[in-house]
Design an enzyme around this catalytic site. Structure first.
Site, PDB file in Angstrom:
ATOM      1  N   CYS A   1      81.554 -12.236 -16.649  1.00 53.55           N
ATOM      2  CA  CYS A   1      80.816 -12.572 -17.864  1.00 53.55           C
ATOM      3  C   CYS A   1      81.676 -12.550 -19.125  1.00 53.55           C
ATOM      4  CB  CYS A   1      79.645 -11.611 -18.029  1.00 53.55           C
ATOM      5  SG  CYS A   1      78.399 -11.749 -16.731  1.00 53.55           S
TER       6      CYS A   1
ATOM      7  N   HIS B   1      77.219 -11.125 -25.634  1.00 56.03           N
ATOM      8  CA  HIS B   1      76.875 -11.732 -24.357  1.00 56.03           C
ATOM      9  C   HIS B   1      75.504 -11.266 -23.893  1.00 56.03           C
ATOM     10  CE1 HIS B   1      76.976 -12.882 -20.158  1.00 56.03           C
ATOM     11  NE2 HIS B   1      76.874 -11.610 -19.802  1.00 56.03           N
TER      12      HIS B   1
ATOM     13  N   ASN C   1      71.268 -15.176 -17.788  1.00 55.33           N
ATOM     14  CA  ASN C   1      72.695 -14.843 -17.859  1.00 55.33           C
ATOM     15  C   ASN C   1      73.478 -15.907 -17.089  1.00 55.33           C
ATOM     16  OD1 ASN C   1      75.275 -13.775 -17.580  1.00 55.33           O
ATOM     17  ND2 ASN C   1      74.602 -11.732 -17.011  1.00 55.33           N
TER      18      ASN C   1
END
Length: 366
Positions: A152, A286, A319
């Site tokens: 990520c 994020h 996500n």
């Protein structure tokens, strides 16, 4: 004297198929009892996610389908080779759409000197870099770099590489592409923790132009920080049946504790660079999940609206691993007039395996 680098534009793209509700319905059939299904339902309701997108078309559960194309079949989920073959076919189209969203004409594309790609959900050779050179009409001598398996957080080192190229050569024009097809790695399992981890993930791609042209966000200092005693909390391994994700429930607590410590110590080498949250006007965090965003908000004592851009991306996309923070940055870059004040200071932050916190400072120039 090195040139300053600017994040000029960001383009984004997602596949056509919303799979969030269909996945929750399918996931319920994997779980063996009413108690675990109740936990899944409760977590889905609290996830802060309304839509997630996939390369795969949802199937008809009543007819025994997982997806409409039969990629996932009950009792016969595909091996890694089949998943990689679908990545190789599907990734270029999504990447081209994200690049197209930048709005660059053919002349601007011909001026691209560097191509940086970040992806951890698929591999092939010749890979996405060479596929994009051909599909986008980039010059054959474009400098290519691939950042893989950083999870990520990978968009941050990708942008750092772009910034360094521009600082070394002010004529450089860098195309950065972050692309993930997370839904190619679902597992047929009754393990609740694994099922809940896949409740978060969707597919998406982002493209960015970084150059010495003074528009957009000026890219400041980049920093990589390892959170102590956390190496096993986020892992991503290649298995015979796709890539195997482990996402510990301890992740949010460890993030909150690390940020509280950073805030207390006011360490110039820390994530906040020794400054308090008051030094940041724009937060590009994020959107790893609702609990991750809650952990950042709690750890840094932020107001309820500080992470609004991140929560909006989570709500609409879930996500998307490395692409997610780019979607957040795009919302800030193209945001309402109140968020577009010249000189507004920002901090971008993403967490990946390690557990590493990758961050950089930026400010708006116009």
């Amino acid at each position: 004297m090195s040139a300053e680098a600017y994040l000029n534009r960001i383009g984004t793209a997602v596949p056509a198929h919303d799979i969030h509700a269909p996945f929750v319905a399918f996931a319920r059939t994997l779980l063996p009892d009413a108690r675990t299904r109740l936990v899944l339902d409760r977590m889905a309701e609290r996830a802060g996610i309304e839509r997630r997108w996939s390369l795969l078309r949802p199937g008809n559960l009543a007819a025994g389908e997982v997806d409409a194309d039969g990629f996932y079949g009950r009792g016969r989920f595909p091996g890694t080779a089949a998943r990689m073959a679908l990545y190789e076919r599907g990734a270029p189209d999504l990447a081209v759409r994200a690049v197209g969203d930048l709005g660059l004409d053919a002349a601007a594309m011909a001026r691209i000197t560097h191509l940086v790609i970040a992806s951890c959900t698929g591999f092939s050779a010749p890979g996405l870099d060479l596929q994009l050179v051909a599909r986008l009409g980039l010059r054959p001598g474009v400098a290519r770099s691939l950042i893989g398996f950083m999870g990520c957080a990978a968009a941050v080192p990708a942008l750092r590489m772009a910034r360094d190229a521009v600082r070394a050569d002010p004529s450089a024009r860098v195309l950065v592409v972050t692309l993930e097809l997370c839904t190619l790695h679902f597992q047929e399992t009754a393990d609740l923790e694994t099922v809940l981890s896949f409740l978060l993930f969707g597919d998406g791609a982002a493209a960015a132009l970084v150059s010495a042209d003074p528009t957009g966000f000026a890219l400041g200092d980049f920093r990589s920080t390892l959170i102590p005693d956390s190496a096993g909390l986020i892992t991503w391994h290649i298995g015979d049946g796709g890539f195997l994700m482990h996402l510990s429930g301890q992740v949010p607590g460890r993030i909150a504790a690390a940020l509280r410590d950073d805030l207390t110590r006011a360490d110039p080498a820390g994530i906040l660079r020794g400054e308090g949250p008051q030094a940041v006007d724009l937060w590009a965090v994020h959107a790893g999940g609702r609990t991750v965003l809650d952990a950042v908000e709690i750890g840094l004592r932020l107001g309820p609206d500080a992470l609004g851009a991140s929560r909006a991306v989570l709500r609409g996309h879930g996500n998307m691993s490395s692409a997610t923070v780019m979607f957040v940055l795009r919302r800030l870059l193209d945001g309402p007039a109140a968020d577009r004040a010249k000189g507004a200071r920002g901090l971008a932050m993403a967490f990946g395996p390690g557990m590493a916190a990758e961050s950089f400072r930026f400010h708006r120039v116009g």
